[in-house]
Scaffold this active site. Structure first.
Site, PDB file in Angstrom:
ATOM      1  N   ASP A 155       0.816  -1.212   0.000  1.00  0.00           N
ATOM      2  CA  ASP A 155       0.000   0.000   0.000  1.00  0.00           C
ATOM      3  C   ASP A 155       0.854   1.267   0.000  1.00  0.00           C
ATOM      4  OD1 ASP A 155      -2.251  -1.575   0.135  1.00  0.00           O
ATOM      5  OD2 ASP A 155      -2.411  -1.439   2.321  1.00  0.00           O
ATOM      6  N   LYS A 156       0.242   2.359  -0.409  1.00  0.00           N
ATOM      7  CA  LYS A 156       0.919   3.658  -0.471  1.00  0.00           C
ATOM      8  C   LYS A 156       1.600   4.006   0.854  1.00  0.00           C
ATOM      9  CE  LYS A 156      -0.125   8.613  -0.672  1.00  0.00           C
ATOM     10  NZ  LYS A 156      -1.187   9.639  -0.808  1.00  0.00           N
TER      11      LYS A 156
END
Length: 373
Positions: free
Chosen positions: A181-182
């Protein structure tokens, strides 16, 4: 092979194309074509949502239904074409017929998804002719998608490998083998050649890779080790969040997470997580499901003060913790795989980034101060 990254082809009807569409929005203003396909001559009459979900593997039937209900899916029948009439919006229960031309019309221009090299710093842990291992910082999007069409990890990789003639960042047969994820930091492997990506992809699919994550979660655990099993699928109330469903529910995809307690700080716990599967938001959703959301994970309720005292000083302490590490406290710490060419086992470890290390140190000091009183 769902565990490693697949690059969407530009002619696919994908959920990414519809991500910016607000549920229930009406069509207003100029529309732009994002997708077109013609129904085969021998096609039997079926609902358009069923037809599109079967012919476009990267789209969900639920998303197609919402697009149709919002007026974004248009059809020009064979008869319309003969009469010179334009395509018209249809609902999700419209039944396709041979010769129908189906188009996805959105109220925004089509984005150019071509990956271009961008001079963005990379922390390369290891590199050879076949692959790279990268330590991704929190805050960096891995792959271009809805709302993030530049400044991503793959743009940075494209720049790093711009002088390698055999590497094409727009070729799905090379590049990222998996994603995080970011706002998750940590290790990722990149394949420079098609053979390397195929071999590494098989290892991820067959679950023979070794990956562990460190996470700070709310609450204390009764046991030192545990196993979480539950299907993971899109939350019907919030399409940006994942939900956990019973393993026998046939909703979502099977997912298993193993955890081990590393350190206890009373109101929060540092754990190691090992994945059997690689689902979207798996650790975040599973920990939320068992009542231990990741610390400072806004999407899954981790920015609320879920454990601890009611004093003003404690509340101020937690707010300072949130400011110190303003993202979900999750780090892809270790990564191990067999080298695609040499057959040698390769194992990598990444130290905690500064924000996470500072937060852990703050909690350690908090516990020491409590013990002194």
């Amino acid at each position: 092979m769902t565990d490693y990254a697949e690059r969407l082809q530009p002619d696919e009807f994908s959920d990414d194309e519809l991500e910016l569409m607000s549920d229930g929005d009406a069509v207003e203003g100029e529309l732009y074509e994002h997708f077109r396909m013609e129904v085969d001559k021998g096609q039997e009459s079926v609902r358009i949502d069923k037809y599109l979900s079967e012919h476009q593997p990267h789209s969900s039937r639920n998303r197609i239904q919402k697009a149709a209900d919002a007026g974004f899916i248009h059809v020009c029948t064979a008869d319309d074409q003969k009469q010179g009439r334009s395509a018209h919006p249809v609902k999700s229960n419209y039944k396709v017929r041979p010769g129908d031309v189906i188009t996805l019309m959105l109220n925004r221009p089509h984005y150019d998804t071509t990956i271009t090299p961008e001079d963005i710093p990379l922390e390369v842990v290891y590199e050879d002719d076949d692959l790279m291992v990268i330590n991704k910082p929190a805050g960096m999007v891995v792959h271009p998608g809805c709302g993030n069409f530049s400044g991503t990890l793959v743009n940075a990789i494209a720049w790093h490998l711009k002088d390698l003639e055999t590497y094409d960042p727009n070729d799905p047969e090379v590049g990222l083998v998996h994603r995080i994820d970011k706002d998750t930091s940590g290790l990722l492997v990149v394949a420079k050649t098609p053979d390397a990506k195929t071999t590494l992809g098989k290892q991820f699919f067959n679950k023979t890779t070794h990956r562990s994550y460190n996470a700070l979660v709310w609450g204390n655990f009764v046991e030192d080790v545990g196993r979480i099993e539950g299907n993971i699928g899109r939350d019907p109330r919030d399409r940006l969040r994942m939900e956990v469903f019973p393993p026998d529910s046939e909703i979502g995809k099977p997912a298993v997470t193993h955890y081990k307690v590393l350190e206890r700080y009373g109101y929060v716990t540092l754990v190691e997580c090992i994945l059997e599967t690689g689902r979207t938001h798996q650790i975040r959703a599973h920990m939320k499901h068992i009542g231990h959301p990741l610390f400072c994970d806004e999407r899954y309720g981790g920015t609320e003060i879920l454990r601890g005292e009611r004093t003003a000083s404690y509340k101020a302490y937690i707010q300072n913790c949130f400011k110190l590490c303003p993202r979900q406290v999750l780090h892809a710490r270790t990564l191990g795989f067999v080298h695609p060419s040499t057959g040698v086992q390769m194992d990598f470890t990444s130290e905690w980034p500064e924000d996470m290390a500072a937060l852990i140190d703050k909690w350690r000091k908090y516990v020491r101060n409590i013990e002194k009183t």
